[in-house]
Scaffold this motif. Structure first.
Motif, PDB file in Angstrom:
ATOM      1  N   PRO A   1       0.688  -1.146   0.003  1.00  0.00           N
ATOM      2  CA  PRO A   1       0.138  -0.053   0.001  1.00  0.00           C
ATOM      3  C   PRO A   1       0.998   1.414   0.071  1.00  0.00           C
ATOM      4  O   PRO A   1       0.502   2.213  -0.472  1.00  0.00           O
TER       5      PRO A   1
ATOM      6  N   LEU B   1      -5.262   4.012  -9.190  1.00  0.00           N
ATOM      7  CA  LEU B   1      -5.617   3.978  -7.688  1.00  0.00           C
ATOM      8  C   LEU B   1      -6.789   3.752  -7.418  1.00  0.00           C
ATOM      9  O   LEU B   1      -7.325   3.190  -6.187  1.00  0.00           O
ATOM     10  N   ALA B   2      -7.682   4.638  -7.637  1.00  0.00           N
ATOM     11  CA  ALA B   2      -9.101   4.771  -7.227  1.00  0.00           C
ATOM     12  C   ALA B   2      -9.711   3.247  -7.496  1.00  0.00           C
ATOM     13  O   ALA B   2     -10.539   2.772  -6.658  1.00  0.00           O
TER      14      ALA B   2
ATOM     15  N   GLU C   1      -8.984   0.510  -5.202  1.00  0.00           N
ATOM     16  CA  GLU C   1      -9.524   0.382  -3.720  1.00  0.00           C
ATOM     17  C   GLU C   1     -10.656  -0.385  -3.358  1.00  0.00           C
ATOM     18  O   GLU C   1     -11.519  -0.684  -4.264  1.00  0.00           O
TER      19      GLU C   1
ATOM     20  N   ASP D   1      -2.884   8.635  -1.701  1.00  0.00           N
ATOM     21  CA  ASP D   1      -3.089   8.351  -2.748  1.00  0.00           C
ATOM     22  C   ASP D   1      -2.584   9.675  -3.894  1.00  0.00           C
ATOM     23  O   ASP D   1      -1.913   9.504  -4.702  1.00  0.00           O
TER      24      ASP D   1
END
Length: 178
Positions: A10, A174-175, A178, A130
């Motif tokens: 992460p 990245l979105a 999640e 992020d």
């Protein structure tokens, strides 16, 4: 291998590039200010652990476009980090300064000779947000593309033009993760 950044943990990004050698030439582009400014930034790199590494960013060297308003303050910067590992021509590690109240992040670069040139493996650690990850991902992606261009004898692509497009791509990646 694709050219995109991967996120093995992460708070970690890593990226690989296959570059034309020899390895000593690639090492020089990582550590000599007059060569490093052609793809990243100028600044001296101490040749021993514990010494300083200077980051003098002047994106006008890498882009015909001015720093966009959305990135005001990130165009021309002077930062100082600490060399963690200096083992020519295979391993360079250093701290990367963050915002004033944040701890520095860590960058580890390893070079390996291959049959066709040099494999560069860059790992950037301790990336908390992020926004930081997307900016660092796009930044390393673009800077390493420019390094490949320069080492290949081509003009480097335009930094801001390439960065802004990739920054949106990394925000989306990245979105979705999640």
């Amino acid at each position: 291998m694709d050219d995109f950044v991967a996120y093995p943990q992460p708070t970690v990004l890593e990226i690989y590039r296959d570059l034309p050698g020899p390895i000593e030439r690639v090492w020089d582009y990582l550590t000599k200010s007059e060569l490093r400014q052609k793809w990243l930034c100028a600044g001296a790199v101490a040749s021993e652990a514990g010494g300083t590494i200077v980051f003098d960013f002047d994106h006008s060297r890498l882009s015909k476009h001015p720093t966009p308003d959305s990135h005001a303050g990130s165009g021309d910067q002077h930062m100082v980090g600490t060399v963690r590992v200096f083992e020519p021509p295979h391993h360079l590690a250093f701290s990367w300064p963050s915002a004033e109240a944040e701890a520095p992040t860590e960058v580890v670069i390893k070079l390996t000779e291959t049959e066709s040139g040099v494999r560069l493996h860059l790992r950037h650690e301790k990336l908390i947000t992020d926004d930081y990850k997307s900016g660092a991902s796009a930044g390393w992606h673009v800077h390493l593309d420019i390094l490949g261009d320069v080492l290949g004898g081509k003009p480097g692509r335009d930094f801001w033009e390439h960065f802004l497009e990739l920054e949106q791509t990394y925000k989306q990646r990245l979105a979705m993760a999640e």
